[in-house]
Design an enzyme around this catalytic site. Structure first.
Site: not given
Length: 303
Positions: A249, A275, A284, A158, A252, A181
């Site tokens: 982004h 994730h 994806y 990110r 990514r 995150k």
């Protein structure tokens, strides 16, 4: 006005989410906004403050009235679904804590929405973008932007993760530890081309390499900002005719889709991206399927 006991319960719930479920500061802030909006609406809807025990009166009609109010204020279906999810999480928590029966409110369904697919760049578009970014009137700035964007595309970082790197992190080990995150750590590979790009940037950077300073520097020597990288990407995409979706982004996204197209498995890609849920990574596969169908329609004699 929110009843003091309800405000205290909300505060405790947010603390629980942050500590026990490792939510990021951004997520906790979003949850607070969601619940304040909900609790203030219910108080106005009922015409009185709402202490925790009163939440047992919630019915589907109240939840639908809140959803309708939010949509009337212009909130999109996806944002509303996220907001309602936060509300239900709080209601489940307070139901257990206070011994309340909130089954009627919790049975309310979130609005349906079509999840938009990521819009990655093709390998050629990504390379053209990096080439264009590197062609800057100030050589060290071009080298810096090239190094940052190469990390996004080559390691799936990110933008915030790349810009958080410190001078002490360099030189990179074979597997770079990234804190993403929710404080989740993951190990990502760093390609030789990315190492070379960073080494070139540090050689040209007027501030050089210092272990007590940010790795990526802005024009005045402070930490490079996301807006500066976004501006460089915006100029590059305008110059080579790419759409507005070609953002940092998107690189990514490109990392993930290019790995998937090359035969990478979803679990590995999930770990590399950081994730928390495999369902987030599965989006994806939709990109890959959509691209396959586009090729099929263009190539098939009856397409």
């Amino acid at each position: 006005m929110m009843a003091p006991a309800t405000a205290d319960a909300l505060h405790r719930w947010l603390e629980t989410e942050a500590a026990a479920r490792d939510r990021s500061d951004h997520t906790v802030t979003a949850y607070r906004a969601d619940l304040v909006a909900f609790l203030q609406f219910i108080a106005a809807h009922w015409g009185e403050p709402v202490p925790p025990a009163a939440l047992a009166r919630l019915r589907q009609a109240d939840m639908r009235a809140f959803a309708a109010s939010e949509r009337g204020r212009g909130l999109g279906a996806r944002s509303l679904a996220r907001r309602m999810s936060g509300v239900r999480s709080f209601l489940r928590w307070i139901s257990d804590r206070e011994g309340l029966d909130l089954s009627a409110a919790l049975s309310t369904r979130s609005p349906k929405y079509s999840r938009s697919l990521p819009r990655p760049l093709t390998p050629l578009q990504a390379q053209d973008t990096l080439d264009r970014v590197a062609d800057h009137a100030t050589p060290w700035v071009g080298a810096r932007d090239l190094a940052v964007l190469t990390l996004l595309w080559g390691s799936g970082l990110r933008i915030s993760e790349a810009l958080a790197l410190e001078g002490a992190d360099w030189p990179f080990p074979e597997g770079l530890i990234i804190r993403g995150k929710g404080g989740r750590e993951r190990q990502v590979p760093v390609l030789p081309v990315a190492r070379d790009a960073i080494a070139t940037y540090l050689r040209l950077c007027p501030w050089g390499h210092r272990t007590d300073a940010p790795l990526f520097r802005g024009i005045r020597g402070g930490r490079l900002t996301a807006s500066a990288v976004e501006a460089a990407m915006r100029q590059a995409r305008a110059a080579i005719g790419l759409p507005a979706s070609a953002t940092p982004h998107a690189l990514r996204h490109s990392f993930a889709t290019h790995l998937l197209s090359a035969g990478g498995d979803l679990r590995t890609i999930q770990e590399l991206l950081g994730h928390a849920s495999l369902s987030t990574t599965q989006v994806y596969t939709g990109v890959d399927d959509a691209r396959l169908m586009a090729v099929y329609r263009a190539a098939h004699p009856r397409g």
